[in-house]
Structure formats: C-alpha cells, structure tokens
Write an enzyme that holds these catalytic residues in place. Structure first.
Site: not given
Ligand code: KIV
Length: 303
Positions: A52, A188
């Site tokens: 990320s 997730e």
C-alpha cells in the site's frame, strides 16, 4: 547495573505467545523511519511495510506498480526506525510468482532490509511458495480475502466470501496457508461472521482489516488512521485529522514568513558585533574608502 534495559526485537514466537495468551494484536502499516519510531515507541508489536506504500506514499495508481526496489528501500527505513516491533515486508506483485523467485526475493527482505518476516497474498494458490519460504527460514504472514495484487483478475474492491462457494473457498485458503506454515494470516474485507468462524478454526492468529472484531488482531493503513487522505475506506477510523493539522501548520508558517515574523529571536543565532565590524572593516578605527564603503576582503581584480 545499568538502569537502561536493552530493547529486544519481537519474533514470531512472541506473536504466538500473545495469541496463546488471548492478547489482541494491533498491527499497523509503516513506510518511513520517523513514523516507524513513533509506532514502535507506542508499543505496536507488528509493523507491516505494505505494498500500500504505492498509493499511500508514492502516488502510484495501484499495487501492481510497486517494485522490489521500492519495498526494500521502505522496509530498510522502517527497520532502522523500529527497534522492538516485528517488521513484516510485503512481497510485491510477481516477486513470488514461483517458489524459487519467492525464496530469492523473500530472503532479500531479511538479509538486505532487516525485516523479520514477509507477507504474501493468496491462499491455496500460494501454498507451495509459502512452504518453500518457511523451509528456507523466512517466516511468512498469509493474506486472503480481498487481495489487491489480484485486482486485474478480481475486479473492483469488494467484500469476499459472502456466497456459499466463496465462503468455502476462503475457509480452504485459511487452512491451506496455516498448513503451509504461516505464523499469521491477514483477512481483508471478509464478512465478520465468516472471519470469526475462520479465527475459531485456526491455530494461528488472524489479523483483520475490514473483517470485524472477531479476529485475533487488527491491521490498519497508517495514513487512514492518521487522517492524511480526504477519503478513507469504510473499515478505517481516522483517530486524528493530520491532513487538516498539517495544512493549518504550513499556512501559519507561510503567513509568518510573509509577515517577517519567522524566524524570530528563538530560531536565530547572533555573533559578537565587534567581530563582524572587524571583518567588514566598519569598526571605529577603520578608515572609510573613497566611495564610503570599506572592504578588507580583496576581490580578484584587486590582487
Ligand atoms: O499493503 C497493505 O497495506 C496490506 C494491508 C492492507 C494488510 O496488505
């Protein structure tokens, strides 16, 4: 005896102990040295240098653009900043496409960047690579559910596991990464009941992001937690509005510079006036030059 106690780096065995003791595990992403220091000093036990970093720090469009060079650079900065936390390096897109590649690249996170573990996306489909990494002495965190590196195949970001088939597959993925040797697994964007059921069936910690409170731990992207972006995902909770705080601070600085009030006396260094006068030849005993300006520093043309 020294009053100072050595800070000891946490290992996957310490994380297993937290899990066995039923202690919830707070994990955060970190991408740079100063933030890693702050998170470490705050006692966060696991820092994930996530891919990320591409969107959060580097302005890339997606995770697929993140390279090994990017990841090693940021992981090394985090391991220099964090003295206690277990640092997990996120293996970027294509860096573990085969078990051999995985071991070579995974080893670089530990040998070159100082990480203690790596994270790889995928369940059953990555099990062989996970086994190879673990066999090579590289602790692995799994990552199932929504896996950003699969976005070209999976389409837009969405919760995974809502249908019977998806839920069965996700349970299978969780067991596969556990059997392959992962010390923990990220879940997730998984419905909370399924995340809880997976957590109850595993003997390793689950770390949830958008997976409800029933996981063994939670992970959040640090820029979401700090409110650095205008937008944040539904699962994130900004604990502070740093975007506004930074904006206010730099506008105040800009105003002070414009008004001539920065730097003030506290930020300014002075020297003895007579020393400067002597250097400039403007002291009481100096004779003014014909043009009224004194100079003791000869110019090239005067030599
Ligand atoms: O890259 C990342 O930040 C991650 C977390 C969302 C788990 O993979």
């Amino acid at each position: 005896m020294s009053a100072q106690t050595e800070t000891r780096r946490l290992s996957v065995a310490d994380i297993a102990r937290m899990y066995d003791d039923g202690v919830p595990i707070p994990m955060l992403t970190a991408y740079d040295y100063p933030t890693a220091r702050i998170l470490d000093e705050a006692g966060i036990p696991i820092l994930l240098v996530g891919d990320s970093v591409g969107g959060a720090m580097l302005g890339y469009d997606d995770e697929m653009a993140v390279s090994m060079t990017d990841m090693l650079h940021h992981t090394a900065a985090v391991t220099r900043g964090a003295k206690r936390a277990l640092v997990v390096g996120d293996m970027p897109f294509l860096s573990y496409a085969t078990p051999e590649k995985g071991v070579t690249n995974g080893g670089r996170f530990l040998a070159e960047a100082g990480a203690q573990a790596v994270k790889v996306e995928g369940g059953l489909r990555t099990a062989r690579t996970i086994e190879a990494l673990v066999k090579a002495g590289i602790p692995v965190m799994g990552h199932i559910g929504w896996t950003p590196q699969s976005a070209n195949r999976a389409g837009k970001v969405k919760v995974q596991g809502k249908t019977r088939e998806q839920a069965r597959a996700l349970l299978g993925d969780a067991l596969a990464v556990q059997d392959a040797g992962c010390f923990a697994v990220v879940l997730e964007l998984v419905p909370e009941q399924l995340a809880r059921a997976i957590t109850e069936r595993l003997a390793i910690p689950t770390i949830g992001i958008g997976a409800g409170p029933g996981c063994s731990g939670q992970v959040q992207v640090i820029t979401d937690l700090l409110g650095l972006e205008e937008w944040h995902p539904k699962h994130a909770k900004p604990y502070v509005d740093l975007r506004a705080a930074i904006g206010d601070a730099v506008r105040a600085y800009s105003r002070d510079v414009s008004a001539g009030t920065f730097p003030g006396p506290e930020q300014t260094v002075r020297m003895a006036d007579d020393v400067l006068a002597e250097v400039l030849g403007t002291g009481a005993n100096d004779r003014p030059t014909s043009v009224g300006v004194t100079s003791v520093i000869p110019l090239d043309r005067d030599l």
